[in-house]
Design a protein around this motif. Structure first.
Motif, PDB file in Angstrom:
ATOM      1  N   UNK A   9      -0.295  -9.202   4.213  1.00 23.17           N
ATOM      2  CA  UNK A   9      -0.536  -8.477   5.354  1.00 23.17           C
ATOM      3  C   UNK A   9      -1.405  -7.402   4.934  1.00 23.17           C
ATOM      4  N   UNK A  10      -2.435  -7.314   5.667  1.00 29.05           N
ATOM      5  CA  UNK A  10      -3.647  -6.236   5.369  1.00 29.05           C
ATOM      6  C   UNK A  10      -3.962  -5.336   6.726  1.00 29.05           C
ATOM      7  N   UNK A  11      -4.498  -4.150   6.321  1.00 32.97           N
ATOM      8  CA  UNK A  11      -5.254  -3.250   7.558  1.00 32.97           C
ATOM      9  C   UNK A  11      -6.550  -4.130   7.361  1.00 32.97           C
ATOM     10  N   UNK A  12      -6.939  -4.407   8.845  1.00 30.76           N
ATOM     11  CA  UNK A  12      -8.391  -4.978   9.045  1.00 30.76           C
ATOM     12  C   UNK A  12      -9.469  -4.070   9.174  1.00 30.76           C
ATOM     13  N   UNK A  13     -10.496  -4.194   8.321  1.00 36.48           N
ATOM     14  CA  UNK A  13     -11.457  -3.343   8.546  1.00 36.48           C
ATOM     15  C   UNK A  13     -12.766  -3.913   8.111  1.00 36.48           C
ATOM     16  N   UNK A  61      -1.150  -6.793  -4.546  1.00 35.71           N
ATOM     17  CA  UNK A  61      -0.643  -5.791  -4.143  1.00 35.71           C
ATOM     18  C   UNK A  61      -1.513  -4.376  -4.664  1.00 35.71           C
ATOM     19  N   UNK A  62      -2.236  -4.380  -5.556  1.00 37.34           N
ATOM     20  CA  UNK A  62      -3.120  -3.270  -5.861  1.00 37.34           C
ATOM     21  C   UNK A  62      -4.393  -3.119  -5.055  1.00 37.34           C
ATOM     22  N   UNK A  63      -4.633  -3.921  -4.291  1.00 37.84           N
ATOM     23  CA  UNK A  63      -5.652  -3.985  -3.112  1.00 37.84           C
ATOM     24  C   UNK A  63      -5.438  -2.826  -2.094  1.00 37.84           C
ATOM     25  N   UNK A  64      -6.305  -1.975  -1.845  1.00 38.19           N
ATOM     26  CA  UNK A  64      -6.198  -0.934  -0.828  1.00 38.19           C
ATOM     27  C   UNK A  64      -5.724  -1.323   0.391  1.00 38.19           C
ATOM     28  N   UNK A  65      -6.142  -2.355   0.818  1.00 33.21           N
ATOM     29  CA  UNK A  65      -6.020  -2.812   2.311  1.00 33.21           C
ATOM     30  C   UNK A  65      -4.713  -3.368   2.502  1.00 33.21           C
ATOM     31  N   UNK A  66      -4.010  -3.834   1.436  1.00 25.65           N
ATOM     32  CA  UNK A  66      -2.788  -4.584   1.513  1.00 25.65           C
ATOM     33  C   UNK A  66      -1.567  -3.815   1.870  1.00 25.65           C
ATOM     34  N   UNK A  67      -0.796  -4.367   3.077  1.00 20.67           N
ATOM     35  CA  UNK A  67       0.487  -3.792   3.468  1.00 20.67           C
ATOM     36  C   UNK A  67       1.621  -4.260   2.589  1.00 20.67           C
TER      37      UNK A  67
END
Length: 99
Positions: A9-13, A61-67
């Motif tokens: 689950x990610x923040x879309x951008x 998990x280290x990716x900035x956009x990942x929730x």
């Protein structure tokens, strides 16, 4: 080949999908599905080789956009009734008399 299915689950951008793809670049990805929602969130379902699954989870998990990252690999199916021998098909409560 054994595989693991991860739901991310990610923040879309702008550039989220590109960052996701770059993060998974060195792993054996069998399938990738990316879906966005109007609430600026996105869901990616990634199938990776089981040998790469743990490392891919840590990198995601280290990716900035990942929730969140969830392993949703189904458990192996139990044997069907045809494959089992001498297994009763009805259950009786403990201590109840059997007919």
């Amino acid at each position: 080949m054994e595989h693991t299915r991860l739901t991310v689950m990610l923040q879309s951008g702008h550039g989220t999908l590109a960052r996701l793809a770059a993060t998974l670049n060195n792993h054996h990805v069998l399938d990738l599905t990316y879906t966005t929602a109007p609430t600026n969130t996105a869901t990616a379902v990634v199938c990776v080789a089981q040998s790469d699954a743990l490392r891919a989870q840590h990198k995601l998990r280290r990716l900035v956009d990942v929730i969140d990252v969830i392993d949703v690999t189904p458990a192996p199916a139990s044997p069907s009734a045809a494959e089992t021998v001498d297994v009763p098909h009805t259950r009786h409560p403990a201590g109840a008399p059997r007919p």
